[in-house]
Each structure stands twice: as structure tokens, then as C-alpha cells.
Scaffold this motif. Structure first.
Motif, PDB file in Angstrom:
ATOM      1  N   GLN A 186       0.843  -1.198   0.000  1.00 36.13           N
ATOM      2  CA  GLN A 186       0.000   0.000   0.000  1.00 36.13           C
ATOM      3  C   GLN A 186       0.881   1.252   0.000  1.00 36.13           C
ATOM      4  O   GLN A 186       1.771   1.393   0.839  1.00 36.13           O
TER       5      GLN A 186
ATOM      6  N   GLU B 201       3.881   0.033   2.241  1.00 36.77           N
ATOM      7  CA  GLU B 201       3.843  -0.898   3.371  1.00 36.77           C
ATOM      8  C   GLU B 201       3.466  -2.273   2.848  1.00 36.77           C
ATOM      9  O   GLU B 201       2.496  -2.418   2.104  1.00 36.77           O
TER      10      GLU B 201
ATOM     11  N   ALA C 138       0.563  -8.721   4.582  1.00 38.66           N
ATOM     12  CA  ALA C 138       0.453 -10.145   4.249  1.00 38.66           C
ATOM     13  C   ALA C 138      -0.963 -10.505   3.796  1.00 38.66           C
ATOM     14  O   ALA C 138      -1.952  -9.977   4.316  1.00 38.66           O
ATOM     15  N   ARG C 139      -1.046 -11.378   2.804  1.00 38.18           N
ATOM     16  CA  ARG C 139      -2.340 -11.830   2.277  1.00 38.18           C
ATOM     17  C   ARG C 139      -2.311 -13.339   2.129  1.00 38.18           C
ATOM     18  O   ARG C 139      -1.334 -13.905   1.650  1.00 38.18           O
TER      19      ARG C 139
ATOM     20  N   ASN D 258       5.949  -5.030   8.716  1.00 33.76           N
ATOM     21  CA  ASN D 258       5.437  -5.178  10.082  1.00 33.76           C
ATOM     22  C   ASN D 258       6.156  -6.284  10.839  1.00 33.76           C
ATOM     23  O   ASN D 258       6.318  -7.392  10.326  1.00 33.76           O
TER      24      ASN D 258
ATOM     25  N   ASP E 134       3.646   1.758  15.290  1.00 30.96           N
ATOM     26  CA  ASP E 134       2.411   1.533  14.538  1.00 30.96           C
ATOM     27  C   ASP E 134       1.189   1.655  15.454  1.00 30.96           C
ATOM     28  O   ASP E 134       1.313   1.514  16.668  1.00 30.96           O
ATOM     29  N   ASP E 135       0.046   1.903  14.844  1.00 34.73           N
ATOM     30  CA  ASP E 135      -1.238   1.917  15.570  1.00 34.73           C
ATOM     31  C   ASP E 135      -1.225   2.876  16.753  1.00 34.73           C
ATOM     32  O   ASP E 135      -1.861   2.616  17.768  1.00 34.73           O
TER      33      ASP E 135
ATOM     34  N   ARG F 124      -5.741   4.396  12.587  1.00 28.84           N
ATOM     35  CA  ARG F 124      -6.956   4.702  11.827  1.00 28.84           C
ATOM     36  C   ARG F 124      -8.074   5.244  12.714  1.00 28.84           C
ATOM     37  O   ARG F 124      -8.844   6.107  12.299  1.00 28.84           O
TER      38      ARG F 124
ATOM     39  N   GLY G 293      -5.238   4.975   7.290  1.00 31.67           N
ATOM     40  CA  GLY G 293      -6.687   4.863   7.213  1.00 31.67           C
ATOM     41  C   GLY G 293      -7.377   6.128   6.737  1.00 31.67           C
ATOM     42  O   GLY G 293      -8.489   6.430   7.161  1.00 31.67           O
TER      43      GLY G 293
ATOM     44  N   GLU H 227      -9.640   7.930   4.507  1.00 29.46           N
ATOM     45  CA  GLU H 227     -10.666   7.534   3.530  1.00 29.46           C
ATOM     46  C   GLU H 227     -11.426   8.719   2.959  1.00 29.46           C
ATOM     47  O   GLU H 227     -12.109   8.592   1.959  1.00 29.46           O
TER      48      GLU H 227
ATOM     49  N   TYR I  53      -7.341   4.264   1.914  1.00 25.37           N
ATOM     50  CA  TYR I  53      -8.152   3.900   0.744  1.00 25.37           C
ATOM     51  C   TYR I  53      -8.461   5.112  -0.132  1.00 25.37           C
ATOM     52  O   TYR I  53      -8.740   4.952  -1.310  1.00 25.37           O
TER      53      TYR I  53
ATOM     54  N   PRO J 281      -4.174  -1.613  -0.525  1.00 23.47           N
ATOM     55  CA  PRO J 281      -3.018  -2.483  -0.746  1.00 23.47           C
ATOM     56  C   PRO J 281      -3.229  -3.298  -2.026  1.00 23.47           C
ATOM     57  O   PRO J 281      -4.360  -3.687  -2.327  1.00 23.47           O
TER      58      PRO J 281
HETATM   59  P1  C2E Z   1      -1.578  -2.438  10.179  1.00 22.20           P
HETATM   60  O1  C2E Z   1      -0.117  -2.687  10.220  1.00 22.20           O
HETATM   61  O2  C2E Z   1      -2.099  -1.330  11.007  1.00 22.20           O
HETATM   62  O3  C2E Z   1      -1.940  -2.244   8.655  1.00 22.20           O
HETATM   63  C1  C2E Z   1      -2.890  -1.337   8.188  1.00 22.20           C
HETATM   64  C2  C2E Z   1      -4.206  -2.026   7.933  1.00 22.20           C
HETATM   65  O4  C2E Z   1      -5.174  -1.057   7.592  1.00 22.20           O
HETATM   66  C3  C2E Z   1      -4.156  -2.992   6.768  1.00 22.20           C
HETATM   67  O5  C2E Z   1      -5.079  -4.039   7.050  1.00 22.20           O
HETATM   68  C4  C2E Z   1      -4.675  -2.132   5.612  1.00 22.20           C
HETATM   69  O6  C2E Z   1      -5.207  -2.895   4.559  1.00 22.20           O
HETATM   70  C5  C2E Z   1      -5.730  -1.353   6.322  1.00 22.20           C
HETATM   71  N1  C2E Z   1      -6.028  -0.063   5.689  1.00 22.20           N
HETATM   72  C6  C2E Z   1      -5.203   0.764   5.030  1.00 22.20           C
HETATM   73  N2  C2E Z   1      -5.834   1.885   4.639  1.00 22.20           N
HETATM   74  C7  C2E Z   1      -7.110   1.770   5.060  1.00 22.20           C
HETATM   75  C8  C2E Z   1      -8.275   2.614   4.963  1.00 22.20           C
HETATM   76  O7  C2E Z   1      -8.256   3.719   4.406  1.00 22.20           O
HETATM   77  N3  C2E Z   1      -9.421   2.158   5.525  1.00 22.20           N
HETATM   78  C9  C2E Z   1      -9.481   0.953   6.155  1.00 22.20           C
HETATM   79  N4  C2E Z   1     -10.646   0.586   6.670  1.00 22.20           N
HETATM   80  N5  C2E Z   1      -8.411   0.138   6.268  1.00 22.20           N
HETATM   81  C10 C2E Z   1      -7.235   0.548   5.733  1.00 22.20           C
HETATM   82  P2  C2E Z   1      -4.695  -5.556   6.816  1.00 22.20           P
HETATM   83  O8  C2E Z   1      -3.858  -5.682   5.589  1.00 22.20           O
HETATM   84  O9  C2E Z   1      -5.943  -6.343   6.937  1.00 22.20           O
HETATM   85  O10 C2E Z   1      -3.733  -5.866   8.034  1.00 22.20           O
HETATM   86  C11 C2E Z   1      -4.220  -5.880   9.331  1.00 22.20           C
HETATM   87  C12 C2E Z   1      -3.092  -6.000  10.321  1.00 22.20           C
HETATM   88  O11 C2E Z   1      -2.452  -7.278  10.225  1.00 22.20           O
HETATM   89  C13 C2E Z   1      -1.986  -4.988  10.097  1.00 22.20           C
HETATM   90  O12 C2E Z   1      -2.379  -3.756  10.628  1.00 22.20           O
HETATM   91  C14 C2E Z   1      -0.838  -5.646  10.848  1.00 22.20           C
HETATM   92  O13 C2E Z   1      -0.947  -5.416  12.229  1.00 22.20           O
HETATM   93  C15 C2E Z   1      -1.103  -7.111  10.585  1.00 22.20           C
HETATM   94  N6  C2E Z   1      -0.215  -7.556   9.491  1.00 22.20           N
HETATM   95  C16 C2E Z   1      -0.425  -7.524   8.154  1.00 22.20           C
HETATM   96  N7  C2E Z   1       0.627  -8.017   7.485  1.00 22.20           N
HETATM   97  C17 C2E Z   1       1.540  -8.371   8.427  1.00 22.20           C
HETATM   98  C18 C2E Z   1       2.858  -8.948   8.388  1.00 22.20           C
HETATM   99  O14 C2E Z   1       3.436  -9.225   7.329  1.00 22.20           O
HETATM  100  N8  C2E Z   1       3.480  -9.178   9.609  1.00 22.20           N
HETATM  101  C19 C2E Z   1       2.887  -8.855  10.798  1.00 22.20           C
HETATM  102  N9  C2E Z   1       3.565  -9.123  11.941  1.00 22.20           N
HETATM  103  N10 C2E Z   1       1.675  -8.302  10.873  1.00 22.20           N
HETATM  104  C20 C2E Z   1       0.997  -8.071   9.700  1.00 22.20           C
END
Ligand code: C2E
Ligand code: CA
Ligand code: CA
Length: 408
Positions: free
Chosen positions: A159, A173, A176-177, A231, A293-294, A317, A351, A353, A372, A377
Motif C-alpha cells: 500500500q 507498506e 500479508a495476504r 510489520n 504503529d497503531d 486509523r 486509514g 478515507e 483507501y 493495498p
Molecule cells: P496495520 O499494520 O495497522 O496495517 C494497516 C491495515 O489497515 C491494513 O489491514 C490495511 O489494509 C488497512 N487499511 C489501510 N488503509 C485503510 C483505509 O483507508 N481504511 C481501512 N478501513 N483500512 C485501511 P490488513 O492488511 O488487513 O492488516 C491488518 C493487520 O495485520 C496490520 O495492521 C498488521 O498489524 C497485521 N499484518 C499484516 N501483514 C503483516 C505482516 O506481514 N506481519 C505482521 N507481523 N503483521 C501483519
């Protein structure tokens, strides 16, 4: 949106008819109305609605009481609050409804405007997508995860992170999917959590970091240079060998550590943090950038924050989303941005939007945005296309929105 069924609750016939005509403009055909809270409640108890418009001042049963009953009896999930009262009162009732578990897709002063309804319907659609994603929850096993890594079912999407000024592509960023062959899409939150619990997080992290680095090396070869955010699980920070392992991995791909941002959640640095700090300090010494983060969701205080050798702060977000409509949230966001600046951190808002939220971030002089509104992403290939074809359009559209805003 055609299949939506809505209920409009207002004691004024004129106002009810006004909202009905707005709904019809949006091709909503299943519309019912009620002249007070009690009549609405009776309807909601026997029929299922997707959305209810609630006026606050009504005889017999007012909007506040109606909201509380709806929440207590779980009669409907999404509501819009309308009133002729002042915006801060409407907002605080919205906050109350949300803490009661309702999804408030809009709070507006009457009369409702067509664009109010449009934003609300967009939010409603977003909420529904989220819900669908959260449904099925069969626990993952160690075998599931081991085979997913072995068969390379888990991949990365990227993303964009853009500068607030000029929308330059500063980095991406990696997220993972996992598309499971029979279970479909599994959220990273779910499988990262499972990997942590099942003792597989180091394997998964190493596997994903390798994919990310290989991709980064490819971009560099094509002259595309931006930083890569990755991450890390808070658990990884307790691994004393992590800094060396990660350094060896980047060395294989000849990537300078300064091009990598390692993201760790705020919670990893609250509580007992000496081991985490040791690992983070080593990573920083080796030249990696570090992002918190967060930020805004956990319990790290300003002092803990100042002790972490971070380079970047990512505003969560929940602080950013819809901030333009929420005065209290705006105050928190502003002071957090100032704290980040005082600590000389690069401030990133995630986040994003909505255009109105972006405007505020611009005003507060946040450095980078991700969300978004600009891009979701996407696969590395799609990102290449996005850079070539879409980025310029996004800049143009933003400029138009800004011009329009200024001329109003
Ligand atoms: P995160 O690191 O806070 O990643 C941002 C999340 O917010 C991502 O969700 C992204 O798709 C989503 N996002 C980005 N922009 C927007 C927006 O405008 N609106 C909304 N509603 N969502 C948005 P995702 O990809 O589902 O990932 C969720 C969490 O899973 C991540 O939060 C992170 O904590 C974890 N994660 C994802 N990939 C990895 C990885 O490779 N390793 C680790 N350790 N954690 C991961
Ligand atoms: Ca992140
Ligand atoms: Ca985040």
C-alpha cells in the motif's frame, strides 16, 4: 444499494417527506416512516431494516430513548442521527450510540443534504464489507500454517505511503495476504495471531521479509526507489538474534537498511520494555528505520515513546477516520501530531478515507498519508501500473477538490 430497506423516524411530516425524496433519488425503494420513537420501536420489533434515520426531538418517545432501546434490543445495526439542535449535541449522542454498539453512519443537522446521505450510504457499504470479512472463524492449526508457507500461499500486497504535500510516493507498506485454496481469504490479523500462538511467527516473518526484499530489489533494479515498510510482531522483539538475522537478510539482496522501515505496534513498547528496547536499539544502530504503529490505540505514554529509538509515528486509523466530523477526536489528533513533531518523528496518518480528513491532516502538517482514499493495498504488479497510470489522476483529482473547496 437498491435492496436497502430504511425507516425514517421524525414527528415532522415535512422532514419525513424530505428524507424520503432524498432516499428515492438514491434509488432506495423500500422506505417506511414513523412519527415517534414508540411507533418506530413497534415496527423494528417485527420487521428487519438496514438503516434507520432518527430525529432527536419527538413526542411520546424521543430519539435518545429510541437509540438506547434499539441498542439494548439489538434491533438494527446502522443509524443516522438528525436534529435541528447544535452539532456538538448531535455528535455526543452519536458517540453514545456507538458506545452502545450501534454503527452510526452519519450525524447531521437538519435539513439533510443529498451529499450527507451519499456519505452515509458509502459508510454503510464499507461497514457491510467489513462484517462479511469477519464472519467465518474456524481456528487455524500449525499444519495449516506450515503448509501455507511451504506452498507459498501467503503473499504480500503493498500500500502506497504518500507525502501530504504534493502526493509524492515515499514508500509502500507490505501487508500479508493469504488466499486459502478452500477457505478463501483469511485476514492477516487472524493468521498472524495464530502464528504467534502456535510458535510459528519467526518462520512466517522470515519467509515474508524475504518476499518483500526480493520485490524491493526488483523495484530498485527498475529505478523505482522508495522505502519499504514491514510489520514485525511484538513477539519478534524478544528474540535477541532478530537484529542480526534481519541484517543478514537485507545484505543478501544488497538493500541498504536505511531503505527499510520496521513497524512495531505501540503495545510492544508499553509495559515491560527493556528487551524490546534492546532489539530496537540494535536495529537502529544497524541503520534500519523504526515506526511505532497503531499509535493512539494502546497505552504507551509520552515518556515511553520518547525512550524508543523510533524514526516514525503512525497515527492509528481510529484517530484519523472521520476526524473532520468529530471535534474531540480532532483535538486529540492535533496534540498527538504535535507530540510526534516535538519528538522529531516523521508523522504518518493511516486509514485516510475522506477528503475532509485529508484537509485536516494537511493543515496539521502531517508528513505522510496512507489510506483507501489514495490506494488500497495491491499486488506488486498492480502497484507498478498504479504508479504509471493512476497516481497522476489522483493528484489531479485532489487538486480539483482543493480548488472546489477554496472557491466555496
Ligand atoms: P496495520 O499494520 O495497522 O496495517 C494497516 C491495515 O489497515 C491494513 O489491514 C490495511 O489494509 C488497512 N487499511 C489501510 N488503509 C485503510 C483505509 O483507508 N481504511 C481501512 N478501513 N483500512 C485501511 P490488513 O492488511 O488487513 O492488516 C491488518 C493487520 O495485520 C496490520 O495492521 C498488521 O498489524 C497485521 N499484518 C499484516 N501483514 C503483516 C505482516 O506481514 N506481519 C505482521 N507481523 N503483521 C501483519
Ligand atoms: Ca503497519
Ligand atoms: Ca497500523
Amino acid at each position: 444499494m437498491k435492496k436497502l430497506k430504511v425507516l425514517i423516524v421524525d414527528d415532522s411530516l415535512v422532514q419525513r417527506n424530505h428524507v424520503i425524496s432524498l432516499c428515492k433519488e438514491q434509488t432506495i425503494t423500500q422506505i417506511e416512516s414513523a412519527e415517534n420513537g414508540q411507533v418506530a420501536l413497534d415496527k423494528l420489533r417485527v420487521e428487519k431494516f438496514d438503516l434507520t434515520f432518527i430525529d432527536l426531538e419527538m413526542p411520546v418517545m424521543d430519539g435518545v430513548e429510541l437509540v438506547r432501546s434499539i441498542a439494548a434490543e439489538k434491533l438494527i445495526e446502522s443509524i443516522i442521527i438528525l436534529s435541528s439542535k447544535d452539532p456538538s449535541l448531535i455528535l455526543s449522542i452519536g458517540t453514545m450510540a456507538e458506545s452502545d454498539g450501534l454503527s452510526v453512519v452519519g450525524t447531521f443537522q437538519k435539513p439533510m443534504k443529498p451529499e450527507d446521505l451519499l456519505t452515509s450510504l458509502k459508510r454503510l457499504a464499507n461497514e457491510r464489507v467489513k462484517e462479511k470479512k469477519q464472519q467465518k472463524q474456524v481456528p487455524l492449526t500449525k499444519e495449516d500454517l506450515v503448509s501455507a508457507i511451504k506452498n507459498k500461499e501467503i503473499t504480500l500486497h503493498y500500500q502506497p505511503k504518500l507525502t501530504v504535500k504534493g502526493l509524492l510516493l515515499k514508500g509502500v507498506e507490505a501487508l500479508a495476504r493469504w488466499h486459502h485454496p478452500s477457505r478463501g481469504f483469511i485476514s492477516p490479523v487472524e493468521f498472524i495471531d495464530a502464528s504467534e500462538k502456535l510458535g510459528l511467527i519467526s518462520e512466517l516473518t522470515e519467509y515474508l521479509f524475504d518476499i518483500a526484499l526480493r520485490q524491493k530489489a526488483q523495484w530498485s533494479q527498475h529505478g523505482i526507489n522508495f522505502h519499504l515498510s514491514f510489520n514485525l510482531s511484538p513477539l519478534s522483539l524478544t528474540d535477541k538474534g532478530l537484529a542480526d538475522k534481519i541484517s543478514q537478510q537485507v545484505a543478501i539482496y544488497k538493500i541498504p537498511p536505511k531503505d527499510i522501515v520496521l513497524e512495531i505496534t505501540e503495545n510492544a513498547i508499553s509495559g515491560e520494555i527493556s528487551t524490546a528496547i534492546e532489539t530496537l536499539a540494535k536495529l537502529r544502530l544497524k541503520g534500519f528505520n523504526l515506526a511505532i504503529d497503531d499509535y493512539g490505540t494502546g497505552f504507551a505514554n509520552a515518556q515511553q515513546l520518547s525512550r524508543v529509538p523510533a524514526t516514525e509515528l503512525k497515527l492509528d486509523r481510529s484517530l484519523v477516520d472521520n476526524v473532520a466530523t468529530k471535534p474531540q477526536q480532532k483535538a486529540i489528533l492535533k496534540s498527538t501530531v504535535n507530540l510526534s513533531k516535538d519528538l522529531q518523528l516523521i508523522t504518518v496518518a493511516e486509514g485516510v478515507e475522506y477528503f475532509e480528513d485529508f484537509l485536516l491532516l494537511y493543515k496539521f502538517e502531517v508528513d505522510l498519508v496512507q489510506g483507501y482514499y489514495f490506494a488500497k493495498p495491491m499486488t506488486a504488479n498492480n502497484l507498478n501500473i498504479w504508479i504509471k497510470k493512476e497516481l497522476a489522476d489522483i493528484r489531479k483529482k485532489l487538486q480539483q477538490d482543493l480548488n472546489e473547496k477554496n472557491s466555496n
